[in-house]
Motif scaffolding. Structure first.
Motif, PDB file in Angstrom:
ATOM      1  N   ARG A 163      -9.669  10.502  13.207  1.00 23.53           N
ATOM      2  CA  ARG A 163      -9.721  11.430  12.064  1.00 23.53           C
ATOM      3  C   ARG A 163     -11.018  11.205  11.292  1.00 23.53           C
ATOM      4  NH1 ARG A 163      -7.907  11.642   6.646  1.00 23.53           N
ATOM      5  NH2 ARG A 163      -7.092  13.683   6.070  1.00 23.53           N
ATOM      6  N   ALA A 167     -12.898  12.405   5.233  1.00 23.89           N
ATOM      7  CA  ALA A 167     -12.750  13.654   4.481  1.00 23.89           C
ATOM      8  C   ALA A 167     -13.749  13.753   3.342  1.00 23.89           C
ATOM      9  CB  ALA A 167     -11.328  13.749   3.933  1.00 23.89           C
ATOM     10  N   MET A 168     -14.271  12.635   2.882  1.00 24.27           N
ATOM     11  CA  MET A 168     -15.137  12.666   1.701  1.00 24.27           C
ATOM     12  C   MET A 168     -16.615  12.705   2.106  1.00 24.27           C
ATOM     13  SD  MET A 168     -12.525  12.692  -0.094  1.00 24.27           S
ATOM     14  CE  MET A 168     -12.843  12.585  -1.857  1.00 24.27           C
ATOM     15  N   ASP A 197      -8.807  17.702  -5.040  1.00 23.27           N
ATOM     16  CA  ASP A 197     -10.069  17.520  -4.321  1.00 23.27           C
ATOM     17  C   ASP A 197     -10.730  16.203  -4.724  1.00 23.27           C
ATOM     18  OD1 ASP A 197     -10.740  18.200  -6.850  1.00 23.27           O
ATOM     19  OD2 ASP A 197     -11.823  20.049  -6.328  1.00 23.27           O
ATOM     20  N   LYS A 198      -9.985  15.375  -5.425  1.00 27.64           N
ATOM     21  CA  LYS A 198     -10.538  14.091  -5.868  1.00 27.64           C
ATOM     22  C   LYS A 198     -10.178  12.971  -4.908  1.00 27.64           C
ATOM     23  CE  LYS A 198     -10.629  15.316 -10.737  1.00 27.64           C
ATOM     24  NZ  LYS A 198     -10.023  16.668 -10.551  1.00 27.64           N
ATOM     25  N   LYS A 199      -9.409  13.304  -3.882  1.00 23.52           N
ATOM     26  CA  LYS A 199      -8.971  12.251  -2.970  1.00 23.52           C
ATOM     27  C   LYS A 199      -8.903  12.827  -1.561  1.00 23.52           C
ATOM     28  CE  LYS A 199      -4.101  13.451  -3.117  1.00 23.52           C
ATOM     29  NZ  LYS A 199      -2.748  13.018  -2.930  1.00 23.52           N
ATOM     30  N   ASP A 200      -8.786  11.937  -0.575  1.00 19.33           N
ATOM     31  CA  ASP A 200      -8.541  12.363   0.804  1.00 19.33           C
ATOM     32  C   ASP A 200      -7.042  12.419   1.014  1.00 19.33           C
ATOM     33  OD1 ASP A 200      -8.415  12.859   3.471  1.00 19.33           O
ATOM     34  OD2 ASP A 200      -9.069  10.863   4.101  1.00 19.33           O
ATOM     35  N   SER A 201      -6.561  13.590   1.395  1.00 16.38           N
ATOM     36  CA  SER A 201      -5.165  13.669   1.819  1.00 16.38           C
ATOM     37  C   SER A 201      -5.108  14.569   3.045  1.00 16.38           C
ATOM     38  CB  SER A 201      -4.296  14.246   0.699  1.00 16.38           C
ATOM     39  OG  SER A 201      -4.608  15.604   0.497  1.00 16.38           O
ATOM     40  N   ILE A 202      -4.063  14.379   3.822  1.00 19.51           N
ATOM     41  CA  ILE A 202      -3.960  15.143   5.079  1.00 19.51           C
ATOM     42  C   ILE A 202      -3.926  16.637   4.763  1.00 19.51           C
ATOM     43  CG2 ILE A 202      -2.425  15.679   7.015  1.00 19.51           C
ATOM     44  CD1 ILE A 202      -1.799  12.701   7.180  1.00 19.51           C
ATOM     45  N   GLY A 203      -4.804  17.378   5.390  1.00 20.09           N
ATOM     46  CA  GLY A 203      -4.832  18.835   5.243  1.00 20.09           C
ATOM     47  C   GLY A 203      -5.718  19.350   4.133  1.00 20.09           C
ATOM     48  N   ARG A 218     -10.710  26.049   3.754  1.00 19.11           N
ATOM     49  CA  ARG A 218     -11.438  26.986   4.619  1.00 19.11           C
ATOM     50  C   ARG A 218     -11.514  28.349   3.954  1.00 19.11           C
ATOM     51  NH1 ARG A 218      -8.490  26.722  10.283  1.00 19.11           N
ATOM     52  NH2 ARG A 218      -6.765  25.919   9.047  1.00 19.11           N
ATOM     53  N   TRP A 248      -4.131   5.029   9.703  1.00 17.81           N
ATOM     54  CA  TRP A 248      -4.429   3.936   8.758  1.00 17.81           C
ATOM     55  C   TRP A 248      -3.611   2.690   9.109  1.00 17.81           C
ATOM     56  CZ3 TRP A 248      -2.529   8.572   5.938  1.00 17.81           C
ATOM     57  CH2 TRP A 248      -3.560   9.521   5.783  1.00 17.81           C
ATOM     58  N   GLU A 279      -2.559  18.906   8.923  1.00 18.66           N
ATOM     59  CA  GLU A 279      -3.999  18.678   8.921  1.00 18.66           C
ATOM     60  C   GLU A 279      -4.777  19.996   8.943  1.00 18.66           C
ATOM     61  OE1 GLU A 279      -6.183  16.495   7.773  1.00 18.66           O
ATOM     62  OE2 GLU A 279      -5.743  14.908   9.228  1.00 18.66           O
ATOM     63  N   ASP A 280      -4.164  21.072   9.432  1.00 15.05           N
ATOM     64  CA  ASP A 280      -4.877  22.355   9.455  1.00 15.05           C
ATOM     65  C   ASP A 280      -4.837  23.068   8.105  1.00 15.05           C
ATOM     66  OD1 ASP A 280      -2.311  23.330   9.305  1.00 15.05           O
ATOM     67  OD2 ASP A 280      -2.318  24.305  11.267  1.00 15.05           O
ATOM     68  N   ARG A 333      -1.858   9.753   0.219  1.00 17.02           N
ATOM     69  CA  ARG A 333      -2.651  10.375   1.290  1.00 17.02           C
ATOM     70  C   ARG A 333      -1.862  11.403   2.096  1.00 17.02           C
ATOM     71  NH1 ARG A 333      -5.955   5.322   4.039  1.00 17.02           N
ATOM     72  NH2 ARG A 333      -6.763   4.455   2.094  1.00 17.02           N
ATOM     73  N   GLY A 373      -8.751   1.117   9.894  1.00 17.30           N
ATOM     74  CA  GLY A 373      -8.048   0.072   9.165  1.00 17.30           C
ATOM     75  C   GLY A 373      -7.294   0.692   8.016  1.00 17.30           C
ATOM     76  N   LEU A 407      -9.745  18.928  14.964  1.00 16.62           N
ATOM     77  CA  LEU A 407      -8.444  19.570  15.135  1.00 16.62           C
ATOM     78  C   LEU A 407      -8.413  20.580  16.270  1.00 16.62           C
ATOM     79  CD1 LEU A 407      -5.898  19.083  13.529  1.00 16.62           C
ATOM     80  CD2 LEU A 407      -6.275  21.274  12.405  1.00 16.62           C
ATOM     81  N   VAL A 449      -8.947  19.022   3.463  1.00 13.95           N
ATOM     82  CA  VAL A 449     -10.252  19.580   3.842  1.00 13.95           C
ATOM     83  C   VAL A 449     -10.083  20.992   4.413  1.00 13.95           C
ATOM     84  CG1 VAL A 449     -12.194  19.335   5.436  1.00 13.95           C
ATOM     85  CG2 VAL A 449     -11.312  17.327   4.229  1.00 13.95           C
ATOM     86  N   LEU A 450      -9.182  21.137   5.373  1.00 18.46           N
ATOM     87  CA  LEU A 450      -9.082  22.447   6.033  1.00 18.46           C
ATOM     88  C   LEU A 450      -8.322  23.465   5.183  1.00 18.46           C
ATOM     89  CD1 LEU A 450      -8.708  21.439   9.783  1.00 18.46           C
ATOM     90  CD2 LEU A 450     -10.728  22.242   8.567  1.00 18.46           C
ATOM     91  N   ASP A 501       0.809  -1.219   0.000  1.00 16.97           N
ATOM     92  CA  ASP A 501       0.000   0.000   0.000  1.00 16.97           C
ATOM     93  C   ASP A 501       0.845   1.273   0.000  1.00 16.97           C
ATOM     94  OD1 ASP A 501      -2.491  -1.333   0.053  1.00 16.97           O
ATOM     95  OD2 ASP A 501      -2.257  -1.692   2.208  1.00 16.97           O
TER      96      ASP A 501
END
Lengths: 986, 95
Positions: B27, B30-31, A870-876, A882, A733, A691-692, A669, B94, B43, A878-879, A662
């Motif tokens: 956490r 996010a989606m 914006d097509k995936k979840d990665s750290i930071g 803002r 994860w 993440e912020d 991510r 997981g 946070l 989302v925020l 993985d």
């Protein structure tokens, strides 16, 4: 010579003489002496001047609680101010000087303060030096500091070493008096690991100072026998000259061992002191007790000392405290002093005891005065007379050159307070004893717990050890203790003699009964307020002799009991510790480790100038003969890269090896931009967010195989990024099949940059690897071999904007590779370059580094907003979306070019409109990185500018008020060279 | 302070780096709908108890395990130490 030394007795080695000097005069003493006992034996009573009033002072005590006899020990760089003469072990050649006097101890001009005493009471400074406010720091404080105070530092580097170490034990016994020795013997005989620590150089505690017997031996002999038995046991570590200074969490105790303070200089290879961190399952506090004085007018004159101390000087050090000794005591223990002195042949003239029913100690020739008090003292620079008021109220004078005072004893509860424990008042003992909330695993035994008799202490020590052994799963052996005195505590609480004149409570901070009364009058009545208002108990002795009498007086004034009044508590350290001891070896060059790059020695041989980058030393530039200014070297190096080829060691960048099925998903991510589809054999720039939503780091990450990536980080963030990735892997994860390891130190990596870089590499990389633009294009990577089979990794990445590569080999081959590249590139004009040229090249190309990634920067600020997928979840991710981070007028990274090439442009300058005043309201942003561009022949910079994306072509000012620069700059693209990237793809 | 590492036994606190509240493990998705508010809470909103607190420590100069340490903030007494990975798995985290 020894005018006051008794003809026999004492635990001193009379066969040997030690020469020492005090204030330049020569004296002699014996092994076993302290500086205080040797001075007293030599007839010296005056040892210092007081902190505020410059009153003459002598010793009050015989231990570490001493408030008065502070001297500067040794001279030159080894001078150690504020050393207590009562614990300074005498050695041959010892030099000591008195403090806080001018011009001399016997005649101190600053003693005028004593005449001004009516004005210098508690709170005087706060009330007097209020106006104008600006005068406090510049005028008043320096004057006051010069007048008050103690010894001065030498101002020179301490030539000695200080060490730190860890010790582990089942049981730590603190204090080697009767309770501590008994506890240590019991535990040691049961076979557990015991550490016995005592601050004194001679173990035995009060047994060394008392005249009574234990069984058929003297106390000191019994103690010596116990110590000898313990010394022979492998499970015991005896630590004399070791003060346990604090009780910390989870059974950790701090201890300072004075390894070489008793020697003129530490032996070769030995530290002066060692700070130990002792980790123990159980601890027994057997720290004994401290005697407290009774306050009366002029009770601070040299010659007046605590009764127990006077007895210790007579019994342990064979010192007669005077020729006519009087006593002022409110308890039976104090009467022992009279008996012991008389037994040694010292003349006792009077026993003054405020108890109406005081027992007569029956000393020949001594007046017994029950119900009487001492109301004052007289004598220049030392006591010669005391003034006594009898039970009938008659005042008269008694000739006395020494006065023993005792107001009872306070258990040494200090370490019980270090975990917020509060001592409780015991009315029967008239003293604070340890409270119920002790540090976990601690038991208190003997006088420290309020068990004052020797018999009681011996048995309490055994019982405490038995309890500790039970907790450790061991059985205690039967006690084997000698017969000892078992006198009860017989005391009538008596704190101070009412009357005119100043009666001292805190000798070290010069706080008197009147100051406590003033605190009461001005409503600073809680113990914490009184302490801070009067400074009582705030000197280096933490008020060991002062606190309880002061509390008692405050209780009297408020009409409350002492229990209701309460007590302040104690903090570590128990006794003062030199800062050098806390620093240990971490000073000078050893303050932090130095990391050297794999090519460091080679760079040194080239005459490189080095600069610090975190812990690393990196080559800053490589001056050549004839170059007189660093800019000449840097300009030459940067131009050489643009014209031909240059080499730079970039091994300091963090390298993280990421493997597992993985791995791609994981990298995808932790970076804001996409990595899932990065083909094997390719490198991509990665932008890492916190993440912020702010930028954390950036770097390039190479995919070496389906399940194998190598990530690089900035030099500064190598450790935090690795920590962050481990957090993501383990906490966020845990189901991903991915493993991480830092390989920063495993690989040497050299940047080969410039139009001739391919030509040079083709001479070093083995021929079966195709380095053509088609075979190994921009952003390619892969395993190769160099120099005939040596494994290596090659990355076609560019920080300079030129055709460039980075080649990595196992760290031990880094220098050989550098030498080979230099040799093979000689005809190409290959040029080593340092971080200064590296910086010029990257500013010219508009690449961000730590200057730009300062923790307040968003991807959008850097012009990289579109990289955040914006097509995936990665750290930071989302925020980072803002509202406040999407502002149109936010800061954007821009390039700046000085309009006038002769002007100067400095990082840190702020950007302003032309004509705008240099005030914060007009601020448009700031310069993050600046340099002289030899390529553009102008000062250039990177900067964050409000709404900068829309301002290209404008002319602004970069203003630096510190250096007085005000430079016109044009706002341009941050990509000063080759914005289309043709060079690096060529 | 001494932290009893589940794999390595008692270790001095100097070997560790502190992060903070162990709820950082939780956490949000996010989606999912309302992710912005969920991340803001994740946070920025923390309990600050006087008493038992579960918190994250990293064995930085040791084996690089993240640990969940249960500590009484009033006394520093440590009552439980777990591998953060196990805690995360037990909470259903997981892939």
């Amino acid at each position: 010579m020894s005018r006051a030394r008794l003809p026999s007795g004492g635990q001193i080695d009379r066969a040997r003489r030690l020469e020492f000097r005090f204030d330049g005069r020569a004296y002699t003493g014996h092994p076993g002496d302290t500086l205080a006992s040797a001075l007293l034996a030599s007839g010296v009573r005056l040892m210092g001047r007081s902190f505020k009033y410059h009153r003459p002072r002598g010793v009050l005590t015989a231990g570490s609680e001493e408030p008065n006899a502070l001297v500067t020990l040794r001279s030159g760089a080894r001078a150690e101010p504020n050393t207590r003469a009562t614990v300074a072990e005498l050695f041959d050649g010892l030099e000591a000087t008195s403090q806080n006097r001018w011009p001399a101890l016997g005649f101190d001009a600053m003693a005028v303060n004593d005449w001004l005493a009516p004005f210098l009471t508690a709170g005087f400074y706060y009330k007097t030096f209020m106006w104008p406010a600006s005068f406090w720091e510049r005028v008043y404080e320096p004057i006051i500091r010069r007048a008050a105070g103690l010894g001065a530092l030498s101002g020179r580097d301490d030539p000695d070493d200080y060490d730190k170490g860890f010790l582990h034990a089942d049981l730590l016994v603190i204090g080697a008096g009767p309770a501590g020795l008994s506890a240590a013997l019991t535990a040691a005989r049961a076979g557990v690991r015991v550490i016995l620590a005592d601050e004194d150089f001679r173990m035995g505690g009060r047994l060394s100072a008392e005249a009574f017997a234990l069984g058929d031996q003297s106390g000191a002999d019994w103690a010596a026998g116990a110590v000898a038995e313990l010394a022979d046991m492998e499970n015991v570590r005896l630590m004399p000259r070791t003060t346990v200074i604090g009780a910390f969490d989870h059974g950790v105790y701090g201890a300072v061992e004075r390894v070489a303070d008793h020697l003129p200089i530490p032996p070769e290879g030995k530290p002066r002191q060692t700070l130990w961190r002792i980790s123990t399952s159980r601890a027994i506090l057997a720290a004994g007790a401290t005697e407290r004085p009774i306050a009366f007018a002029d009770n601070d004159r040299p010659g007046i000392m605590l009764a127990g101390a006077m007895r210790a000087y007579a019994n342990r050090w064979a010192v007669a405290p005077g020729k006519r000794v009087a006593l002022f005591v409110n308890n039976d223990d104090g009467l022992r002093t009279a008996r012991d002195l008389a037994a040694q042949g010292v003349r006792v003239t009077a026993v003054i005891d405020p108890r109406a029913d005081a027992p007569d100690p029956g000393i020949d020739g001594a007046r017994h005065l029950p119900g009487a008090v001492v109301t004052g003292s007289a004598g220049r620079l030392g006591l010669d007379t005391i003034i006594v008021r009898s039970a009938q109220g008659k005042e008269f004078r008694i000739d006395a050159d020494a006065l023993a005072v005792s107001g009872g004893w306070n258990p040494n509860v200090h370490l019980t307070c270090h975990q917020r424990g509060r001592p409780v008042w015991d009315d029967a003992l008239a003293a604070f004893v340890p409270g119920p909330d002790l540090p976990a695993g601690m038991t208190v035994a003997g006088a420290a717990a309020g068990t004052f008799s020797t018999h009681g202490a011996l048995h309490a020590g055994h019982a405490a050890a038995a309890e500790a052994l039970a907790a450790l799963g061991h059985k205690a052996p039967a006690p084997d203790l000698p017969q000892a005195e078992d006198a009860p505590v017989t005391l009538h609480p008596f704190w101070h003699v009412a009357g005119k004149g100043r009666a001292w409570l805190d000798f070290q901070n010069d706080v008197t009964v009147k100051d406590v009364k003033l605190a009461h009058q001005e409503n600073f009545r809680s113990v914490e307020h009184m302490k801070r208002y009067t400074t009582l108990g705030m000197a280096t002795d933490q008020g060991k002799t002062a606190n309880v009498p002061a509390l008692a007086i405050m209780a009297e004034l408020t009409g409350k009991s002492i229990a209701e009044t309460g007590t302040t508590i104690f903090r570590p350290p128990y006794t003062p510790v030199a800062l050098g001891t806390f620093a240990g070896r971490a000073r000078g060059r050893a303050f932090k480790p130095t990391r050297l790059t794999p090519t460091h020695q080679w760079a040194e041989a080239q005459g490189a100038v080095f600069t610090e980058a975190g812990l690393w030393l990196r080559a800053q530039y490589f001056p050549r003969p004839g170059e007189t200014h660093w800019r000449e070297s840097v300009d030459r190096e940067a131009l050489a890269v643009r014209a031909s080829v240059g080499l730079c060691d970039v091994s300091t960048l963090g390298k993280i090896d990421i493997q597992g099925a993985d791995a791609a998903e994981f990298v995808n991510r932790v970076y804001a931009n996409g990595f899932a589809k990065l083909p094997v054999g390719r490198v991509r720039y990665g932008l890492m967010l916190r993440e912020d939503g702010f930028v954390m780091d950036d770097g390039t990450t190479a995919r070496l195989a389906e399940d194998h990536f190598v990530m690089t980080t900035t030099t500064a963030n190598a450790v935090p990024v690795f920590r962050h990735l481990e957090f993501a892997r383990q906490c966020l994860w845990p189901g991903l099949d991915v493993q991480l390891i830092s390989t920063t130190d495993a690989w040497a990596q050299i940047a080969v940059a410039g139009p001739q870089s391919r030509t040079l590499l083709q001479r070093v990389v083995d021929a079966d690897h195709d380095l053509s633009n088609e075979g190994f294009p921009f952003m390619a990577c892969g395993a190769v071999t160099v120099c005939g089979g040596q494994r290596a990794r090659l990355f076609r990445i560019s920080f300079s904007g030129e055709l460039a590569y980075e080649v990595a080999v196992p760290a031990r081959y880094g220098q050989a590779l550098m030498e080979r590249l230099m040799a093979q590139g000689a005809d190409l004009g290959v040029t080593p370059y340092g971080v200064e040229a590296l910086n010029v090249l990257r500013i010219e190309k508009g690449h961000a580094t730590a200057n730009e990634l300062n923790g307040q920067t968003t991807a959008r600020d850097l012009g990289l907003g579109r990289m955040v997928s914006d097509k995936k979840d990665s750290i930071g991710a989302v925020l980072s979306r803002r509202e406040g981070m999407m502002r149109e007028d936010g800061l954007h990274l821009v390039g700046l070019r000085a309009v006038n090439a002769d002007s100067r442009l400095a990082a840190g300058s702020h950007l302003l409109e032309r004509g705008a005043g240099a005030v914060a309201a007009n601020d448009l942003g700031w310069v993050t990185s600046a340099c002289w561009s030899p390529h553009l022949e102008a000062p250039i910079a990177l900067a964050f500018l409000k709404g900068g994306a829309r301002r290209q072509g404008e002319t602004l000012r970069a203003v630096n008020l510190l250096s007085g620069q005000d430079t016109e700059v044009a706002v341009v693209s941050p990509h000063f060279i080759d914005p289309e990237g043709e060079r690096l793809r060529g | 302070m001494i932290i009893h590492h589940p794999l390595l036994g008692p270790r001095d606190a100097q070997e560790f780096t502190y992060l903070g509240d162990a709820t950082l493990i939780d956490r949000p998705d996010a989606m999912a709908e309302g992710a912005l508010e969920a991340f803001d809470a994740y946070l920025h909103l923390r309990d600050n108890p006087a008493g038992t607190h579960r918190e994250l420590w990293y064995h930085e100069v040791g084996d690089r395990s993240w640990l969940v340490v249960t500590r009484d903030t009033r006394t520093h007494e440590i009552t439980q130490v777990e591998l953060a990975r196990d805690v995360a798995l037990s909470k259903g985290r997981g892939r």
